[in-house]
Design an enzyme around this catalytic site. Structure first.
Site, PDB file in Angstrom:
ATOM      1  N   PRO A 150      11.885   4.611  -7.267  1.00 44.81           N
ATOM      2  CA  PRO A 150      10.702   3.818  -7.589  1.00 44.81           C
ATOM      3  C   PRO A 150      10.287   3.961  -9.047  1.00 44.81           C
ATOM      4  O   PRO A 150      10.882   4.726  -9.816  1.00 44.81           O
ATOM      5  CB  PRO A 150       9.646   4.443  -6.672  1.00 44.81           C
ATOM      6  CG  PRO A 150      10.024   5.902  -6.673  1.00 44.81           C
ATOM      7  CD  PRO A 150      11.531   5.947  -6.738  1.00 44.81           C
ATOM      8  N   TRP A 151       9.187   3.250  -9.385  1.00 50.79           N
ATOM      9  CA  TRP A 151       8.729   3.256 -10.770  1.00 50.79           C
ATOM     10  C   TRP A 151       7.645   4.283 -11.059  1.00 50.79           C
ATOM     11  O   TRP A 151       7.269   4.479 -12.212  1.00 50.79           O
ATOM     12  CB  TRP A 151       8.234   1.886 -11.196  1.00 50.79           C
ATOM     13  CG  TRP A 151       7.333   1.134 -10.248  1.00 50.79           C
ATOM     14  CD1 TRP A 151       7.674   0.052  -9.494  1.00 50.79           C
ATOM     15  CD2 TRP A 151       5.938   1.374  -9.981  1.00 50.79           C
ATOM     16  NE1 TRP A 151       6.590  -0.397  -8.772  1.00 50.79           N
ATOM     17  CE2 TRP A 151       5.509   0.394  -9.062  1.00 50.79           C
ATOM     18  CE3 TRP A 151       5.012   2.315 -10.432  1.00 50.79           C
ATOM     19  CZ2 TRP A 151       4.198   0.335  -8.570  1.00 50.79           C
ATOM     20  CZ3 TRP A 151       3.709   2.265  -9.956  1.00 50.79           C
ATOM     21  CH2 TRP A 151       3.320   1.288  -9.043  1.00 50.79           C
ATOM     22  N   LYS A 175      20.248   2.730  -8.062  1.00 48.31           N
ATOM     23  CA  LYS A 175      19.541   1.662  -8.774  1.00 48.31           C
ATOM     24  C   LYS A 175      18.095   2.093  -9.025  1.00 48.31           C
ATOM     25  O   LYS A 175      17.330   2.279  -8.083  1.00 48.31           O
ATOM     26  CB  LYS A 175      19.526   0.358  -7.973  1.00 48.31           C
ATOM     27  CG  LYS A 175      18.998  -0.832  -8.805  1.00 48.31           C
ATOM     28  CD  LYS A 175      18.607  -2.014  -7.961  1.00 48.31           C
ATOM     29  CE  LYS A 175      17.176  -1.927  -7.504  1.00 48.31           C
ATOM     30  NZ  LYS A 175      16.166  -2.024  -8.624  1.00 48.31           N
ATOM     31  N   PRO A 176      17.705   2.251 -10.300  1.00 48.39           N
ATOM     32  CA  PRO A 176      16.307   2.532 -10.591  1.00 48.39           C
ATOM     33  C   PRO A 176      15.472   1.270 -10.447  1.00 48.39           C
ATOM     34  O   PRO A 176      16.008   0.148 -10.387  1.00 48.39           O
ATOM     35  CB  PRO A 176      16.341   3.008 -12.047  1.00 48.39           C
ATOM     36  CG  PRO A 176      17.527   2.301 -12.637  1.00 48.39           C
ATOM     37  CD  PRO A 176      18.534   2.184 -11.513  1.00 48.39           C
ATOM     38  N   SER A 227       8.171   1.356  -1.281  1.00 48.75           N
ATOM     39  CA  SER A 227       7.100   0.851  -0.427  1.00 48.75           C
ATOM     40  C   SER A 227       7.568   0.736   1.016  1.00 48.75           C
ATOM     41  O   SER A 227       8.772   0.752   1.313  1.00 48.75           O
ATOM     42  CB  SER A 227       6.651  -0.529  -0.921  1.00 48.75           C
ATOM     43  OG  SER A 227       7.684  -1.477  -0.727  1.00 48.75           O
ATOM     44  N   GLU A 248      11.690   7.547   2.125  1.00 50.93           N
ATOM     45  CA  GLU A 248      10.446   8.186   1.703  1.00 50.93           C
ATOM     46  C   GLU A 248       9.566   7.063   1.189  1.00 50.93           C
ATOM     47  O   GLU A 248       9.776   6.528   0.101  1.00 50.93           O
ATOM     48  CB  GLU A 248      10.706   9.238   0.631  1.00 50.93           C
ATOM     49  CG  GLU A 248       9.573  10.252   0.500  1.00 50.93           C
ATOM     50  CD  GLU A 248       8.445   9.797  -0.394  1.00 50.93           C
ATOM     51  OE1 GLU A 248       7.471   9.221   0.157  1.00 50.93           O
ATOM     52  OE2 GLU A 248       8.515   9.991  -1.603  1.00 50.93           O
ATOM     53  N   CYS A 282       2.323   8.513  -3.686  1.00 51.19           N
ATOM     54  CA  CYS A 282       2.115   8.321  -2.256  1.00 51.19           C
ATOM     55  C   CYS A 282       1.478   9.531  -1.585  1.00 51.19           C
ATOM     56  O   CYS A 282       1.113   9.466  -0.418  1.00 51.19           O
ATOM     57  CB  CYS A 282       3.426   7.953  -1.552  1.00 51.19           C
ATOM     58  SG  CYS A 282       4.831   8.954  -2.032  1.00 51.19           S
ATOM     59  N   GLU A 382      -2.657   1.183   1.284  1.00 53.96           N
ATOM     60  CA  GLU A 382      -2.413   2.006   0.105  1.00 53.96           C
ATOM     61  C   GLU A 382      -2.831   1.248  -1.154  1.00 53.96           C
ATOM     62  O   GLU A 382      -2.322   0.158  -1.435  1.00 53.96           O
ATOM     63  CB  GLU A 382      -0.926   2.378   0.038  1.00 53.96           C
ATOM     64  CG  GLU A 382      -0.590   3.400  -1.000  1.00 53.96           C
ATOM     65  CD  GLU A 382       0.851   3.868  -0.910  1.00 53.96           C
ATOM     66  OE1 GLU A 382       1.115   5.028  -1.264  1.00 53.96           O
ATOM     67  OE2 GLU A 382       1.717   3.081  -0.482  1.00 53.96           O
TER      68      GLU A 382
END
Length: 483
Positions: A150-151, A175-176, A227, A248, A282, A382
């Site tokens: 994730p970012w 893959k970022p 997400s 996750e 998160c 969230e």
């Protein structure tokens, strides 16, 4: 403009199509780099490289050899810390000092932890469970693993993913996030110095690239931090080919503060754990449940903490957090605040600040919202921003009902001086992590992962390493007559 490239089969390469996209600095809103807009051809090239590397020897390396490679990577990351910090902060808008002090050291430690863990995988002891037959267990690498990060913590999450996978003997295509590829590309280039070609491949791109990664027939496992929506898509796609899945996902951590808690100490700790990284975590301490006896004092203390917490540019040494990651995330956070019900009260923040030098950046003030009810959007969904919500509860049973009454199950905390109450709550909270009188510390030795819509599988710890292995039963006939 910086030019980022894919890392495939030990080399830095452009996308096969030559297509690129702009990478934006969230603190300024300006593009500072280009990255490859990779397609199915690039993913396939990376997968074939990873498969060759796995079959060509990485799977057969000894734990000692894998340990040494990971230790060399850790040392190089530590030696080049400033280079990685600069890349991470330019790509995310994070404060430079906090990133250097709070994110780089754990990342190095996690590489070193899994370097050691590679040498101590355990299994059941061999034995004769059937007459004249001896059985034993082999733990083996799974094969090629596809990973998506994730970012919010690009470098750290990449290391959480690659370290256990490499330690177990797998090869990787990672893959970022399309908005934060810079530090991951740099990590892939660093790994080339210590790993055989094709063991770790980095492919940049958007959701289309990620979909090609997951749907490719080569990987035997897909691991994602992201997400809930992304996790569900990955799980559904992987199911078609019966790939293993490690998820996750999101969180909505309850922070349960009882009457006997130290309000001032709790408010200070909650503010740090809620606003760190602009609440883009998160596990962030952003959903506070306060007992009747401390509710008013805690709201006031949290509001004061918010007013004394600063956001700003990465090079400002006095800020706790920087910009939100992208304009869509800024719109999400602002929209959640704008849609608050009439019974809610904004006690601090709720607006966009003016930041010198960051006029085009995606900043949002540290915010406290009180008076919320269990079914409100801001409680159930969230926010992933610097917004701490506070709701009131009456007794322990109601606190537990409110805490568990969301779709997420990642992390939680309990604030009380009553040991028995803390133990009861820790047993009944439906979350993968429960902190007592603290919130958000992680250690490499302990697992991190959730329940319900927060996914399944564990990062960190020996449990995380085991997730990247498969178990094989071997049985040998040992009776008389065997030559």
């Amino acid at each position: 403009m910086t030019t980022l490239r894919n890392v495939i089969d030990g080399a830095s390469v452009d996308a096969a199509s030559g297509a690129t996209y702009d990478v934006v600095n969230p603190a300024t809103g300006q593009a500072y780099a280009t990255a490859p807009a990779s397609g199915a051809e690039d993913v396939d090239r990376a997968m074939r490289a990873a498969e060759r590397a796995f079959d060509g020897g990485w799977a057969d390396t000894t734990p000692k050899e894998r340990q040494e490679a990971l230790l060399r990577m850790a040392q190089a990351l530590e030696d080049r810390a400033e280079e990685f910090v600069q890349a991470e902060c330019e790509n995310t808008g994070k404060p430079i000092g906090i990133t250097r002090d709070e994110e780089l050291p754990p990342s190095v430690d996690e590489l070193r932890f899994f370097a050691g863990a590679a040498r101590v995988l355990e299994g059941r002891s061999a034995g004769e469970y059937l007459k004249d037959h001896t059985s034993w267990i082999r733990r083996e690498p799974i094969g090629v693993v596809a990973q998506v990060t994730p970012w919010n913590y690009p470098l750290m999450m990449a290391i959480w993913k690659i370290a256990p996978a490499l330690a177990a003997g797998n090869t990787i295509v990672l893959k970022p996030s399309d908005t934060t590829p810079a530090s991951t590309v740099l990590l892939g280039e660093l790994a080339n110095e210590f790993l055989p070609p094709g063991v770790l491949n980095v492919v940049c791109g958007d959701r289309t690239t990620g979909r090609a990664l997951v749907e490719h027939p080569t990987p035997q496992m897909v691991a994602i931090t992201g997400s809930v929506r992304a996790g569900m898509e990955v799980a559904g796609s992987a199911a078609a080919d019966l790939k293993r899945v490690h998820l996750e996902l999101g969180g909505k951590a309850p922070v349960v503060v009882f009457d006997d808690a130290d309000v001032a100490a709790a408010a200070e700790a909650i503010a740090v754990a809620g606003y760190f990284n602009a609440g883009q975590d998160c596990t962030a301490a952003t959903r506070v449940l306060a007992a009747e006896g401390v509710y008013d004092d805690l709201v006031a203390a949290l509001a004061e903490q918010a007013r004394s917490t600063r956001t700003g540019m990465p090079d400002d040494p006095d800020v706790l957090f920087g910009a939100l990651n992208n304009p869509d995330q800024l719109a999400r956070v602002a929209g959640m605040v704008d849609r608050l019900p009439d019974h809610a009260s904004i006690d601090a923040g709720g607006t966009r600040p003016t930041i010198a030098g960051g006029e085009g950046g995606y900043f949002f003030d540290p915010t406290v919202v009180s008076g919320l009810r269990q079914d409100d959007e801001a409680i159930q969904q969230e926010i992933f921003g610097p917004v701490i919500t506070v709701q009131r509860f009456g007794d322990e049973a109601e606190a537990l009902r409110f805490a568990n009454g969301v779709q997420y199950g990642l992390s939680s905390s309990v604030w009380t001086k009553d040991h028995g109450r803390a133990m009861r709550m820790s047993r009944k909270l439906d979350f993968g992590v429960v902190w007592i009188n603290t919130h958000i510390p992680f250690v490499s030795e302990m697992p991190h992962g959730g329940f319900k819509h927060s996914g399944y599988g564990k990062d960190l710890s020996m449990y995380g390493l085991e997730d990247y292995t498969r178990i094989k039963h071997v049985m040998s006939f040992t009776g008389e007559g065997v030559s």
